[in-house]
Design a protein around this motif. Structure first.
Motif, PDB file in Angstrom:
ATOM      1  N   LEU A  97      -3.690  26.138   2.990  1.00 33.32           N
ATOM      2  CA  LEU A  97      -3.583  24.963   3.854  1.00 33.32           C
ATOM      3  C   LEU A  97      -2.852  23.839   3.127  1.00 33.32           C
ATOM      4  N   TYR A  98      -3.209  23.609   1.869  1.00 35.13           N
ATOM      5  CA  TYR A  98      -2.532  22.585   1.081  1.00 35.13           C
ATOM      6  C   TYR A  98      -1.062  22.948   0.853  1.00 35.13           C
ATOM      7  N   PRO A 140      -6.683  22.218  14.353  1.00 33.83           N
ATOM      8  CA  PRO A 140      -5.953  22.049  13.088  1.00 33.83           C
ATOM      9  C   PRO A 140      -6.646  21.009  12.207  1.00 33.83           C
ATOM     10  N   VAL A 141      -6.429  21.129  10.922  1.00 35.53           N
ATOM     11  CA  VAL A 141      -6.927  20.136   9.968  1.00 35.53           C
ATOM     12  C   VAL A 141      -5.772  19.195   9.639  1.00 35.53           C
ATOM     13  N   ARG A 142      -6.110  17.978   9.240  1.00 38.90           N
ATOM     14  CA  ARG A 142      -5.105  16.993   8.852  1.00 38.90           C
ATOM     15  C   ARG A 142      -5.104  16.885   7.335  1.00 38.90           C
ATOM     16  N   VAL A 143      -3.931  17.035   6.742  1.00 35.71           N
ATOM     17  CA  VAL A 143      -3.787  16.893   5.298  1.00 35.71           C
ATOM     18  C   VAL A 143      -2.956  15.642   5.035  1.00 35.71           C
ATOM     19  N   GLU A 144      -3.521  14.744   4.234  1.00 33.58           N
ATOM     20  CA  GLU A 144      -2.830  13.532   3.828  1.00 33.58           C
ATOM     21  C   GLU A 144      -2.502  13.647   2.347  1.00 33.58           C
ATOM     22  N   MET A 145      -1.238  13.343   1.997  1.00 37.21           N
ATOM     23  CA  MET A 145      -0.770  13.546   0.628  1.00 37.21           C
ATOM     24  C   MET A 145      -0.099  12.299   0.083  1.00 37.21           C
ATOM     25  N   TRP A 146      -0.190  12.137  -1.219  1.00 36.34           N
ATOM     26  CA  TRP A 146       0.522  11.082  -1.936  1.00 36.34           C
ATOM     27  C   TRP A 146       0.773  11.586  -3.350  1.00 36.34           C
ATOM     28  N   VAL A 147       1.586  10.870  -4.098  1.00 35.37           N
ATOM     29  CA  VAL A 147       1.910  11.244  -5.481  1.00 35.37           C
ATOM     30  C   VAL A 147       1.074  10.363  -6.401  1.00 35.37           C
ATOM     31  N   SER A 148       0.135  10.975  -7.101  1.00 38.07           N
ATOM     32  CA  SER A 148      -0.769  10.209  -7.962  1.00 38.07           C
ATOM     33  C   SER A 148      -0.260  10.071  -9.392  1.00 38.07           C
ATOM     34  N   GLN A 149       0.733  10.874  -9.757  1.00 40.57           N
ATOM     35  CA  GLN A 149       1.347  10.731 -11.079  1.00 40.57           C
ATOM     36  C   GLN A 149       2.799  11.200 -10.989  1.00 40.57           C
ATOM     37  N   LEU A 150       3.693  10.395 -11.529  1.00 46.12           N
ATOM     38  CA  LEU A 150       5.123  10.710 -11.525  1.00 46.12           C
ATOM     39  C   LEU A 150       5.622  10.637 -12.959  1.00 46.12           C
ATOM     40  N   SER A 192      -1.614  14.521  -4.744  1.00 45.10           N
ATOM     41  CA  SER A 192      -3.026  14.451  -4.396  1.00 45.10           C
ATOM     42  C   SER A 192      -3.153  14.616  -2.892  1.00 45.10           C
ATOM     43  N   TYR A 193      -4.224  15.259  -2.483  1.00 46.05           N
ATOM     44  CA  TYR A 193      -4.428  15.563  -1.068  1.00 46.05           C
ATOM     45  C   TYR A 193      -5.839  15.186  -0.642  1.00 46.05           C
ATOM     46  N   GLU A 194      -5.975  14.886   0.639  1.00 47.82           N
ATOM     47  CA  GLU A 194      -7.275  14.839   1.300  1.00 47.82           C
ATOM     48  C   GLU A 194      -7.132  15.627   2.590  1.00 47.82           C
ATOM     49  N   LEU A 195      -8.089  16.520   2.817  1.00 42.22           N
ATOM     50  CA  LEU A 195      -8.084  17.368   4.001  1.00 42.22           C
ATOM     51  C   LEU A 195      -9.206  16.918   4.918  1.00 42.22           C
ATOM     52  N   PHE A 196      -8.848  16.605   6.168  1.00 42.43           N
ATOM     53  CA  PHE A 196      -9.811  16.121   7.153  1.00 42.43           C
ATOM     54  C   PHE A 196      -9.991  17.146   8.262  1.00 42.43           C
ATOM     55  N   ASP A 197     -11.230  17.423   8.604  1.00 39.95           N
ATOM     56  CA  ASP A 197     -11.589  18.303   9.712  1.00 39.95           C
ATOM     57  C   ASP A 197     -12.330  17.437  10.727  1.00 39.95           C
ATOM     58  N   ASP A 198     -11.783  17.297  11.930  1.00 37.10           N
ATOM     59  CA  ASP A 198     -12.366  16.390  12.935  1.00 37.10           C
ATOM     60  C   ASP A 198     -12.552  14.990  12.366  1.00 37.10           C
ATOM     61  N   ASP A 199     -11.555  14.506  11.635  1.00 43.70           N
ATOM     62  CA  ASP A 199     -11.550  13.169  11.029  1.00 43.70           C
ATOM     63  C   ASP A 199     -12.625  12.959   9.963  1.00 43.70           C
ATOM     64  N   VAL A 200     -13.232  14.037   9.491  1.00 44.26           N
ATOM     65  CA  VAL A 200     -14.224  13.959   8.420  1.00 44.26           C
ATOM     66  C   VAL A 200     -13.614  14.583   7.170  1.00 44.26           C
ATOM     67  N   MET A 259       0.839  -1.193   0.000  1.00 44.80           N
ATOM     68  CA  MET A 259       0.000   0.000   0.000  1.00 44.80           C
ATOM     69  C   MET A 259       0.884   1.257   0.000  1.00 44.80           C
ATOM     70  N   THR A 260       0.461   2.255  -0.702  1.00 47.49           N
ATOM     71  CA  THR A 260       1.180   3.509  -0.821  1.00 47.49           C
ATOM     72  C   THR A 260       1.214   4.244   0.508  1.00 47.49           C
ATOM     73  N   GLU A 261       2.367   4.816   0.810  1.00 45.85           N
ATOM     74  CA  GLU A 261       2.478   5.662   2.001  1.00 45.85           C
ATOM     75  C   GLU A 261       1.802   6.998   1.730  1.00 45.85           C
ATOM     76  N   ARG A 262       1.311   7.592   2.800  1.00 47.34           N
ATOM     77  CA  ARG A 262       0.813   8.962   2.739  1.00 47.34           C
ATOM     78  C   ARG A 262       1.673   9.815   3.654  1.00 47.34           C
ATOM     79  N   PHE A 263       1.977  11.007   3.199  1.00 48.62           N
ATOM     80  CA  PHE A 263       2.631  11.990   4.055  1.00 48.62           C
ATOM     81  C   PHE A 263       1.515  12.724   4.763  1.00 48.62           C
ATOM     82  N   ILE A 264       1.565  12.783   6.075  1.00 50.95           N
ATOM     83  CA  ILE A 264       0.484  13.383   6.860  1.00 50.95           C
ATOM     84  C   ILE A 264       1.027  14.583   7.617  1.00 50.95           C
TER      85      ILE A 264
END
Length: 136
Positions: A30-31, A73-83, A91-99, A1-6
């Protein structure tokens, strides 16, 4: 599974709009803070400083899924979707209170600031990015 930078990013009072939500344009900030943590702090921990010499953004894409309020604070999870040879997409996903509140993508281009032109990724940069390459 791909790692995410958090990375956790603080929401500032100045990020708010008249409705008490994070302004849509401030999502880019934020991103950006999370991306800087990945390519400056995270890469430096791996002995890589070349991203600090120049990366430009060729494109941003954001989907707003729900409002984000001032507070924790919000949590931003990142990965590389194209190299590619001379660019990569974060690519990012931003979570507010785990949503999940937002998804985004940024096309990043390594850039030689001194010579003012794009450049190819180095082997060391690819090595740093490879654990994050994948799709969700």
């Amino acid at each position: 599974m791909t790692e995410r930078f958090i990375h956790d990013v603080s929401v500032r009072w100045s990020d708010m709009d008249a409705y008490g939500h994070v302004n849509n344009a401030r999502f880019l900030t934020l991103y950006e803070e999370a991306r800087v943590a990945m390519f400056f702090v995270g890469a430096r921990k791996h002995g890589l400083g070349s991203f600090e010499e120049g990366i430009v953004i060729a494109r941003h894409e954001i989907d707003y899924l729900r409002p984000v309020n001032y507070g924790e604070p919000v949590r931003v999870e990142m990965w590389v979707s194209q190299l590619r040879a001379a660019s990569f997409t974060v690519s990012y996903e931003l979570f507010d209170d785990d949503v999940l509140a937002s998804r985004a993508k940024s096309v990043c281009v390594p850039y030689n600031l001194v010579k003012a032109h794009p450049r190819r990724l180095t082997d060391a940069e690819r090595e740093f990015l490879n654990p994050y390459v994948g799709s969700y």
